[in-house]
Design a protein around this motif. Structure first.
Motif, PDB file in Angstrom:
ATOM      1  N   LYS A  90       0.936  -1.185  -0.015  1.00 41.38           N
ATOM      2  CA  LYS A  90      -0.133  -0.009  -0.200  1.00 41.38           C
ATOM      3  C   LYS A  90       0.712   1.413   0.006  1.00 41.38           C
ATOM      4  O   LYS A  90       0.407   2.184  -0.555  1.00 41.38           O
ATOM      5  CB  LYS A  90      -1.005   0.016   1.186  1.00 41.38           C
ATOM      6  CG  LYS A  90      -2.074  -1.098   1.249  1.00 41.38           C
ATOM      7  CD  LYS A  90      -2.768  -0.782   2.349  1.00 41.38           C
ATOM      8  CE  LYS A  90      -4.061  -1.873   2.357  1.00 41.38           C
ATOM      9  NZ  LYS A  90      -5.125  -1.518   1.230  1.00 41.38           N
ATOM     10  N   ILE A  91       2.072   1.328   0.539  1.00 39.83           N
ATOM     11  CA  ILE A  91       2.915   2.289   0.585  1.00 39.83           C
ATOM     12  C   ILE A  91       3.447   2.692  -0.680  1.00 39.83           C
ATOM     13  O   ILE A  91       3.511   3.826  -1.321  1.00 39.83           O
ATOM     14  CB  ILE A  91       4.101   2.002   1.386  1.00 39.83           C
ATOM     15  CG1 ILE A  91       3.615   2.287   2.913  1.00 39.83           C
ATOM     16  CG2 ILE A  91       5.247   3.196   1.263  1.00 39.83           C
ATOM     17  CD1 ILE A  91       3.378   3.559   3.555  1.00 39.83           C
ATOM     18  N   GLY A  92       3.480   1.514  -1.650  1.00 44.17           N
ATOM     19  CA  GLY A  92       3.963   1.605  -2.973  1.00 44.17           C
ATOM     20  C   GLY A  92       2.852   2.321  -3.655  1.00 44.17           C
ATOM     21  O   GLY A  92       3.344   3.278  -4.614  1.00 44.17           O
ATOM     22  N   LYS A  93       1.520   2.144  -3.259  1.00 43.45           N
ATOM     23  CA  LYS A  93       0.642   2.843  -4.052  1.00 43.45           C
ATOM     24  C   LYS A  93       0.499   4.182  -3.764  1.00 43.45           C
ATOM     25  O   LYS A  93       0.332   5.021  -4.472  1.00 43.45           O
ATOM     26  CB  LYS A  93      -0.606   2.151  -3.732  1.00 43.45           C
ATOM     27  CG  LYS A  93      -1.817   2.531  -4.242  1.00 43.45           C
ATOM     28  CD  LYS A  93      -3.330   2.019  -4.081  1.00 43.45           C
ATOM     29  CE  LYS A  93      -4.328   2.724  -4.756  1.00 43.45           C
ATOM     30  NZ  LYS A  93      -5.642   1.865  -4.202  1.00 43.45           N
ATOM     31  N   TYR A  94       1.051   4.305  -2.366  1.00 44.72           N
ATOM     32  CA  TYR A  94       1.103   5.783  -1.919  1.00 44.72           C
ATOM     33  C   TYR A  94       1.832   6.676  -2.746  1.00 44.72           C
ATOM     34  O   TYR A  94       1.792   7.815  -3.038  1.00 44.72           O
ATOM     35  CB  TYR A  94       1.588   5.898  -0.343  1.00 44.72           C
ATOM     36  CG  TYR A  94       1.602   7.363  -0.016  1.00 44.72           C
ATOM     37  CD1 TYR A  94       0.500   7.902   0.672  1.00 44.72           C
ATOM     38  CD2 TYR A  94       2.886   7.959   0.081  1.00 44.72           C
ATOM     39  CE1 TYR A  94       0.600   9.196   1.223  1.00 44.72           C
ATOM     40  CE2 TYR A  94       2.987   9.234   0.773  1.00 44.72           C
ATOM     41  CZ  TYR A  94       1.880   9.899   1.059  1.00 44.72           C
ATOM     42  OH  TYR A  94       1.975  11.171   1.587  1.00 44.72           O
ATOM     43  N   TYR A  95       3.221   6.009  -3.110  1.00 45.52           N
ATOM     44  CA  TYR A  95       4.280   6.793  -3.796  1.00 45.52           C
ATOM     45  C   TYR A  95       3.650   6.868  -5.252  1.00 45.52           C
ATOM     46  O   TYR A  95       3.854   8.251  -5.800  1.00 45.52           O
ATOM     47  CB  TYR A  95       5.183   6.000  -3.947  1.00 45.52           C
ATOM     48  CG  TYR A  95       6.248   5.675  -2.712  1.00 45.52           C
ATOM     49  CD1 TYR A  95       6.323   7.221  -1.939  1.00 45.52           C
ATOM     50  CD2 TYR A  95       6.809   4.637  -2.118  1.00 45.52           C
ATOM     51  CE1 TYR A  95       7.198   6.873  -0.778  1.00 45.52           C
ATOM     52  CE2 TYR A  95       7.686   4.505  -1.265  1.00 45.52           C
ATOM     53  CZ  TYR A  95       7.850   5.614  -0.571  1.00 45.52           C
ATOM     54  OH  TYR A  95       8.578   5.765   1.021  1.00 45.52           O
ATOM     55  N   LYS A  96       2.846   6.172  -5.664  1.00 45.39           N
ATOM     56  CA  LYS A  96       2.442   6.165  -7.073  1.00 45.39           C
ATOM     57  C   LYS A  96       1.455   7.278  -7.240  1.00 45.39           C
ATOM     58  O   LYS A  96       1.249   7.811  -8.281  1.00 45.39           O
ATOM     59  CB  LYS A  96       1.792   4.870  -7.697  1.00 45.39           C
ATOM     60  CG  LYS A  96       2.963   3.989  -7.978  1.00 45.39           C
ATOM     61  CD  LYS A  96       2.258   2.524  -8.387  1.00 45.39           C
ATOM     62  CE  LYS A  96       3.425   1.388  -8.809  1.00 45.39           C
ATOM     63  NZ  LYS A  96       2.750   0.197  -9.129  1.00 45.39           N
ATOM     64  N   GLU A  97       0.622   7.439  -6.114  1.00 48.92           N
ATOM     65  CA  GLU A  97      -0.374   8.450  -6.175  1.00 48.92           C
ATOM     66  C   GLU A  97       0.228  10.019  -5.914  1.00 48.92           C
ATOM     67  O   GLU A  97      -0.262  10.729  -6.391  1.00 48.92           O
ATOM     68  CB  GLU A  97      -1.369   8.171  -5.247  1.00 48.92           C
ATOM     69  CG  GLU A  97      -2.133   6.813  -5.554  1.00 48.92           C
ATOM     70  CD  GLU A  97      -3.488   6.610  -4.524  1.00 48.92           C
ATOM     71  OE1 GLU A  97      -3.252   6.988  -3.394  1.00 48.92           O
ATOM     72  OE2 GLU A  97      -4.007   5.698  -4.752  1.00 48.92           O
ATOM     73  N   ASN A  98       1.440  10.048  -5.160  1.00 43.11           N
ATOM     74  CA  ASN A  98       1.666  11.417  -4.617  1.00 43.11           C
ATOM     75  C   ASN A  98       3.158  11.626  -5.135  1.00 43.11           C
ATOM     76  O   ASN A  98       3.478  12.965  -4.626  1.00 43.11           O
ATOM     77  CB  ASN A  98       1.741  11.273  -2.946  1.00 43.11           C
ATOM     78  CG  ASN A  98       0.083  10.992  -2.663  1.00 43.11           C
ATOM     79  OD1 ASN A  98      -0.552  11.887  -2.662  1.00 43.11           O
ATOM     80  ND2 ASN A  98      -0.001  10.012  -1.902  1.00 43.11           N
ATOM     81  N   CYS A  99       3.972  10.911  -5.584  1.00 41.72           N
ATOM     82  CA  CYS A  99       5.307  11.351  -6.067  1.00 41.72           C
ATOM     83  C   CYS A  99       5.207  11.633  -7.405  1.00 41.72           C
ATOM     84  O   CYS A  99       4.945  10.652  -8.455  1.00 41.72           O
ATOM     85  CB  CYS A  99       6.340  10.394  -5.919  1.00 41.72           C
ATOM     86  SG  CYS A  99       6.562  10.059  -3.931  1.00 41.72           S
ATOM     87  N   LEU A 100       5.646  12.788  -8.167  1.00 34.56           N
ATOM     88  CA  LEU A 100       5.447  13.118  -9.281  1.00 34.56           C
ATOM     89  C   LEU A 100       6.260  11.908 -10.334  1.00 34.56           C
ATOM     90  O   LEU A 100       5.579  11.641 -11.281  1.00 34.56           O
ATOM     91  CB  LEU A 100       6.191  14.486  -9.555  1.00 34.56           C
ATOM     92  CG  LEU A 100       6.544  14.804 -11.184  1.00 34.56           C
ATOM     93  CD1 LEU A 100       5.050  14.910 -11.867  1.00 34.56           C
ATOM     94  CD2 LEU A 100       7.179  16.213 -11.298  1.00 34.56           C
ATOM     95  N   VAL A 101       7.522  11.613 -10.182  1.00 36.23           N
ATOM     96  CA  VAL A 101       8.184  10.562 -11.122  1.00 36.23           C
ATOM     97  C   VAL A 101       7.467   9.111 -10.802  1.00 36.23           C
ATOM     98  O   VAL A 101       7.508   8.480 -11.806  1.00 36.23           O
ATOM     99  CB  VAL A 101       9.487  10.569 -10.718  1.00 36.23           C
ATOM    100  CG1 VAL A 101      10.428  11.736 -10.918  1.00 36.23           C
ATOM    101  CG2 VAL A 101       9.879  10.095  -9.182  1.00 36.23           C
ATOM    102  N   ASP A 102       6.595   8.904  -9.930  1.00 32.06           N
ATOM    103  CA  ASP A 102       6.038   7.500  -9.810  1.00 32.06           C
ATOM    104  C   ASP A 102       4.645   7.560 -10.590  1.00 32.06           C
ATOM    105  O   ASP A 102       3.798   6.581 -10.635  1.00 32.06           O
ATOM    106  CB  ASP A 102       6.089   7.077  -8.428  1.00 32.06           C
ATOM    107  CG  ASP A 102       7.488   6.846  -8.041  1.00 32.06           C
ATOM    108  OD1 ASP A 102       8.243   6.276  -8.762  1.00 32.06           O
ATOM    109  OD2 ASP A 102       7.806   7.080  -6.857  1.00 32.06           O
ATOM    110  N   GLN A 103       4.109   8.690 -10.573  1.00 28.05           N
ATOM    111  CA  GLN A 103       2.618   8.801 -11.002  1.00 28.05           C
ATOM    112  C   GLN A 103       2.384   8.462 -12.541  1.00 28.05           C
ATOM    113  O   GLN A 103       3.538   8.388 -13.377  1.00 28.05           O
ATOM    114  CB  GLN A 103       2.185  10.404 -11.013  1.00 28.05           C
ATOM    115  CG  GLN A 103       1.780  10.743  -9.791  1.00 28.05           C
ATOM    116  CD  GLN A 103       1.249  12.216  -9.734  1.00 28.05           C
ATOM    117  OE1 GLN A 103       1.582  13.248 -10.602  1.00 28.05           O
ATOM    118  NE2 GLN A 103       0.774  12.522  -8.656  1.00 28.05           N
ATOM    119  N   ALA A 104       1.116   7.774 -12.802  1.00 30.64           N
ATOM    120  CA  ALA A 104       0.988   7.459 -14.036  1.00 30.64           C
ATOM    121  C   ALA A 104       0.970   8.535 -14.897  1.00 30.64           C
ATOM    122  O   ALA A 104       0.405   9.660 -14.636  1.00 30.64           O
ATOM    123  CB  ALA A 104      -0.421   6.516 -14.096  1.00 30.64           C
TER     124      ALA A 104
END
Length: 302
Positions: free
Chosen positions: A234-248
């Motif tokens: 779930k933390i990995g998902k948090y990064y994907k939602e909130n960190c620019l380089v990790d966002q879709a």
């Protein structure tokens, strides 16, 4: 007639004008309080101070660069109404403020106000005073950020959002890079990332998230032995939602922004790294006045 610091303070309390303006007024009036008030009114300063008490939550978030894209600025200037934000004179003033930031690199808003405006003999403070008096609304320069390097800016919805992104690259002069960089700036505007990357997320933020997520997992009946693995996912998902380089990437959900960056660098035969970004949305964090129009009309006819 001599005057004291207490007299200056008393004049400020009566008019709402700045200390230096009050001191100048008392000097011009030889210490006469009434004459000093008249002086401030004649200069339009008392009128300006009265307007300054009104809430300014509309306006423009503008982002611009210099001619070669090596220095940029994103700035927010507020007005009381959206109508004024669409005023060409107001918009021109905001542009002058941004250009002056780029040219003079002031430390803060107070320093910016003291700067001579680009293309004018007046200071930004003098220009601001003139706009308040001619437009008739409280106008406030709220904040700005200046960056040097390979910077690209983007303005969304006619000044509702202003974005500036800084890159480390050897491709800054290429049209293809500018297209890519604009895409990243649009990503920031649309997805509003909280952080650049996972390394930029404060440790206390992650610990807080872990604590909440752990409680959620346990409350769902999952065994404590596997809770940690679930939480890390779930933390990995948090990064994907909130960190620019990790966002879709908004234009291609199959790629992250980092993957889009890497692919562009490879295609253009150079290097690209996103270094920093700033996103201003006009009025964010300002408590807007909630007018009760019916009550206002009723009070007028009593």
């Amino acid at each position: 007639m001599a005057f004291t610091a207490q007299d200056v303070k008393a004049l400020r309390d009566k008019t709402g004008c700045g200390m230096m303006d009050c001191k100048k007024a008392l000097t011009e009036a030889n210490g006469d309080m009434d004459a000093a008030i008249d002086f401030l009114r004649e200069q339009g300063l008392a009128k300006q101070a009265k307007k300054a008490g009104r809430i300014a939550a509309e306006g423009i978030a503008l982002a611009v660069t210099n001619s070669d894209g090596t220095v940029g600025c994103v700035i927010e200037v507020n007005s009381e109404t959206d109508f004024v934000a669409k005023n060409e004179d107001f918009q021109a003033f905001v542009k002058v403020c941004a250009d002056t930031v780029i040219e003079n690199n002031p430390a803060d808003v107070e320093a910016l106000l003291a700067c001579k405006a680009v293309g004018s003999s007046a200071t930004i403070a003098e220009m601001l005073q003139e706009k308040v008096l001619t437009i008739g609304e409280n106008i406030q320069i709220r904040r700005f950020v200046r960056m040097e390097g390979a910077v690209v800016t983007y303005v969304h919805a006619a000044g509702r959002i202003g974005v500036m992104v800084k890159f480390d690259t050897d491709l800054a002069g290429k049209d293809e890079f500018i297209t890519y960089a604009k895409d990243v700036a649009m990503q920031v505007a649309a997805a509003n990332p909280l952080f650049l990357n996972s390394a930029a997320v404060p440790a206390e933020t992650i610990e807080h998230e872990k604590k909440i997520l752990t409680e959620q997992v346990i409350n769902e009946g999952k065994p404590a032995a596997i809770a940690e693995k679930i939480v890390m996912g779930k933390i990995g998902k948090y990064y994907k939602e909130n960190c620019l380089v990790d966002q879709a990437f908004v234009k291609n959900g199959d790629l992250s922004v980092q993957q889009y960056t890497d692919a562009t660098a490879k295609e253009l035969g150079g290097k690209i790294a996103i270094v920093d970004y700033v996103r201003f949305e006009k009025g964010e964090g300002i408590e807007k006045r909630q007018d009760d129009f019916a009550a206002e009309v009723a009070s007028m006819v009593k």
